[in-house]
Design a protein around this motif. Sequence first.
Motif, mmCIF file in Angstrom:
data_model
loop_
_atom_site.group_PDB
_atom_site.id
_atom_site.type_symbol
_atom_site.label_atom_id
_atom_site.label_comp_id
_atom_site.label_asym_id
_atom_site.label_seq_id
_atom_site.Cartn_x
_atom_site.Cartn_y
_atom_site.Cartn_z
ATOM 1 N N ALA A 1 36.871 40.131 43.313
ATOM 2 C CA ALA A 1 35.837 39.153 42.984
ATOM 3 C C ALA A 1 36.136 38.564 41.612
ATOM 4 O O ALA A 1 36.373 39.324 40.654
ATOM 5 C CB ALA A 1 34.470 39.803 42.993
ATOM 6 N N PRO A 2 36.130 37.244 41.473
ATOM 7 C CA PRO A 2 36.429 36.643 40.157
ATOM 8 C C PRO A 2 35.549 37.191 39.036
ATOM 9 O O PRO A 2 36.014 37.350 37.905
ATOM 10 C CB PRO A 2 36.177 35.156 40.395
ATOM 11 C CG PRO A 2 36.433 34.966 41.852
ATOM 12 C CD PRO A 2 35.940 36.213 42.513
ATOM 13 N N SER A 3 34.302 37.504 39.359
ATOM 14 C CA SER A 3 33.388 38.017 38.338
ATOM 15 C C SER A 3 33.781 39.412 37.852
ATOM 16 O O SER A 3 33.326 39.857 36.799
ATOM 17 C CB SER A 3 31.957 38.063 38.885
ATOM 18 O OG SER A 3 31.885 38.938 40.007
ATOM 19 N N TYR B 1 45.818 34.584 40.234
ATOM 20 C CA TYR B 1 45.210 34.828 41.536
ATOM 21 C C TYR B 1 43.746 35.249 41.419
ATOM 22 O O TYR B 1 43.222 35.950 42.282
ATOM 23 C CB TYR B 1 46.025 35.882 42.290
ATOM 24 C CG TYR B 1 47.454 35.445 42.498
ATOM 25 C CD1 TYR B 1 47.770 34.458 43.430
ATOM 26 C CD2 TYR B 1 48.495 35.978 41.732
ATOM 27 C CE1 TYR B 1 49.076 34.015 43.603
ATOM 28 C CE2 TYR B 1 49.799 35.542 41.897
ATOM 29 C CZ TYR B 1 50.085 34.563 42.839
ATOM 30 O OH TYR B 1 51.377 34.133 43.001
ATOM 31 N N ARG B 2 43.109 34.771 40.366
ATOM 32 C CA ARG B 2 41.691 35.090 40.129
ATOM 33 C C ARG B 2 40.833 34.692 41.336
ATOM 34 O O ARG B 2 39.862 35.376 41.677
ATOM 35 C CB ARG B 2 41.203 34.374 38.880
ATOM 36 C CG ARG B 2 39.786 34.713 38.463
ATOM 37 C CD ARG B 2 39.344 33.824 37.317
ATOM 38 N NE ARG B 2 40.059 34.136 36.088
ATOM 39 C CZ ARG B 2 39.604 34.958 35.145
ATOM 40 N NH1 ARG B 2 38.446 35.557 35.299
ATOM 41 N NH2 ARG B 2 40.310 35.167 34.061
ATOM 42 N N ASP B 3 41.192 33.588 41.976
ATOM 43 C CA ASP B 3 40.422 33.104 43.120
ATOM 44 C C ASP B 3 41.178 33.308 44.435
ATOM 45 O O ASP B 3 40.916 32.621 45.430
ATOM 46 C CB ASP B 3 40.105 31.611 42.943
ATOM 47 C CG ASP B 3 39.257 31.355 41.706
ATOM 48 O OD1 ASP B 3 38.229 32.053 41.547
ATOM 49 O OD2 ASP B 3 39.628 30.476 40.905
ATOM 50 N N GLY C 1 41.204 35.962 46.434
ATOM 51 C CA GLY C 1 40.599 36.867 47.395
ATOM 52 C C GLY C 1 41.027 38.311 47.267
ATOM 53 O O GLY C 1 40.680 39.142 48.112
#
Length: 242
Positions: free
Chosen positions: A211-213, A204-206, A208
């Motif tokens: 933040a992926p960073s 679920y990195r992307d 929401g």
Amino acid sequence: MDPRPLLYLCVRPQRGAADAEYASFRVAMGLDETRLGAWDLVADPLPADAVERYAGFVVGGSPFNVTTPAKDAPQQRLEADLADLADAAASGRTRAMFTCYGIGVVTRRFGGTVAQDYPEGTGATTVTLTDAGRDDPVFGALPERFEAFTAHKESTARLPEGAVLLATNADCPVQAYRLGERLYTTQFHPEVTPQDFTDRMTFYRDGGYFAPSEFDAVAARVLAAPVTEPARILRAFAAFEA
């Protein structure tokens, strides 16, 4: 002792995350595959005789949201199945524990309010039992205050009528409640260890939730979190036959 197995219900479209979640529930509950079955509710409707075939149910989390305004057909069907199961548990025909996304399904089914007023980020939070929680046969297995993992965008803003609040905190006042004697809900994830939760974050990195960073920083905080107690309620639930 009821000889029938319990059943884990998967409501995650991501196969890898679902498989890992099932393993987390199984380990937390102290059950092998013969005592805790698995059913992919995303792919297949709940069998009509599920309540007769299984001694009880645990419902995992999901990236789905109850408050999504336009839901596709699979999510609508999945939520209808979960609502029917909640009815069966609330009436005492079975026992069930709905976690994370599942608490929203139960809240809406029984007339409570699900909203985006109390989101919690990805990580550990301190949860406190209410007086009712301390006296509960399942939640009473926990210490009065404990750390648990959360990651959610929506939550219960108003309890259903007759619900008994079991656990709370300042950021999300409804962390767990019970309806009747056999239907339990949690907003937090009771099944995961810090390593489990970190592994799940990769799916679920992307999504929401963060933040992926910031993945590495969030993962480091998760791995360092002293989350050890929530699995106690799953072991108590596995043994609970009231």
